[in-house]
Enzyme design. Sequence first.
Site, PDB file in Angstrom:
ATOM      1  N   GLU A 284       0.827  -1.213   0.000  1.00 32.34           N
ATOM      2  CA  GLU A 284       0.000   0.000   0.000  1.00 32.34           C
ATOM      3  C   GLU A 284       0.860   1.261   0.000  1.00 32.34           C
ATOM      4  O   GLU A 284       1.130   1.838   1.051  1.00 32.34           O
ATOM      5  CB  GLU A 284      -0.940   0.007   1.212  1.00 32.34           C
ATOM      6  CG  GLU A 284      -2.027  -1.049   1.130  1.00 32.34           C
ATOM      7  CD  GLU A 284      -3.091  -0.929   2.222  1.00 32.34           C
ATOM      8  OE1 GLU A 284      -2.931  -0.102   3.135  1.00 32.34           O
ATOM      9  OE2 GLU A 284      -4.075  -1.682   2.149  1.00 32.34           O
ATOM     10  N   GLU A 378      -6.144  -7.445  -1.076  1.00 33.01           N
ATOM     11  CA  GLU A 378      -6.510  -7.349   0.343  1.00 33.01           C
ATOM     12  C   GLU A 378      -7.838  -6.628   0.459  1.00 33.01           C
ATOM     13  O   GLU A 378      -8.058  -5.597  -0.178  1.00 33.01           O
ATOM     14  CB  GLU A 378      -5.428  -6.570   1.110  1.00 33.01           C
ATOM     15  CG  GLU A 378      -5.634  -6.583   2.614  1.00 33.01           C
ATOM     16  CD  GLU A 378      -4.643  -5.673   3.349  1.00 33.01           C
ATOM     17  OE1 GLU A 378      -3.424  -5.847   3.199  1.00 33.01           O
ATOM     18  OE2 GLU A 378      -5.132  -4.787   4.080  1.00 33.01           O
TER      19      GLU A 378
END
Length: 452
Positions: A284, A378
């Site tokens: 991320e 995710e």
Amino acid sequence: MGKKRRAILHGLGGVAGGLATIGTVGADEEIETWAPDAVYRNGDQVRYNGYEWQAEWYTQGERPSDTVAVWNRIGKLAETENYPRWSPDGIYRAGTRVIYQDAIWESSWWNENESPAVDTSGPWKQIRTVDSQKPSEQENGDMSQTPVETHGQLQVIDTELCNEDGTPVQLGGMSTHGIQWFGWEEFLTPEALDALRNDWNADLCRVAMYVQEGGYKTDPEGFTAEVNRIVEAITDREMYAIIDFHILDPGDPLQNLENAKTFFDAVAAEHAEKDNIIFEICNEPNDVGWESIKQYAETVIPVIRNHDPESPIVVGTRGWSSLGFADIGSAGPQEIIDNPVDGDNILYAYHFYAATHGRWEREQLDTAADALPIFVTECGTTEASGEGETDIESTRKFLRVLRDNNISWAFWSYSDDWRASGIWTEAVEDGNWTKQNLTENGKWMRSVIREH
Ligand code: IDC
């Protein structure tokens, strides 16, 4: 599929190409695979997602699905003679057939979230029972054909993740929690992975290797060995393994560039011969522009390709893998569309947490999926903190977008973390990997993965 054909398809892959006729493989040679930019008129037939579809009127860019009015599902392609499994997030029009438990069912009217049951007042009629050797119908999982046997080496064609034959696939599974806390023999054991494969029927497992927070940087060799061990265990069970270089803070992946090069050089060499690997090179990115992410990707990808020319590689996106939506100052996916990462078999990560993200994010994702190959490496039913309330209704709606766009996904997290996003209760310490020892959240995730 032979190597040669794969190589040709790779050459055509990448971001939103302009190919109208890719993928006429095997049987039904004369019917073309649906293509996003082709024009179809009343009566035109296409193949898509294992089915034949017929257009009722003029259409372009509308993906065949039971939820899209212009397309009628008219038959199953010969090479994949299976009905889809019933799914709690599916929408079914009258006449749709599905597999549920050990039978084929047909819907008498439009319905959603009404599971087939031998209750004559419901929308589903049982057509016939089916061979209980088939994976989807076994109460106790243990699939006769494993995910990797079924799909083989994955590839990206146009905006879709496809199997070895060029048919779009949607894979579903779980992400581990950070392996520095919930790693091999800490939480992940052979029995834990057996349950994921045999009872959950998961297609994939993501191995979340944090770089900071007590992860890779504290012991590069130890963590590389740990990832390799877990990937071998996933491979033994013939699931797909996502190798996740879990950067989070700092959010600029270039700050971990040297670590990434060393790590991916080692793991790509180790698993080069396998056909079940997916590389996720930066979990991320945040507080960083697309240019830096792209520069990072185009430095790390050649390191992987040096050993492994074809495994899919997922690139994290701006704003915590929100495709830029969560980042003020980002132009969203357009930045990526205008300036994609160089290479073949590349996808872009999108992450959501359904109690924080909602309709706006779903609409953006749905639109972005028409232009970019996306992998939800995710996602969670909870708030973005991994804690708080779970929102199953919102998750269901996200899953519908994923299904309509053939986007593969992994839920966070396959662990007994005390937070709401952990899904096994403490009883799992007794080695009891049955659904009774899952939280409500975990039971729901299991049923979604089993039925998808
Ligand atoms: C969270 C974990 C939590 C841990 C924290 C540390 O649930 O136990 O203390 O990370 O960084 C993400 C991240 C993922 C987060 C998860 C939930 O990729 O690392 O896990 N999340 O907050 N992005 C959005 C949510």
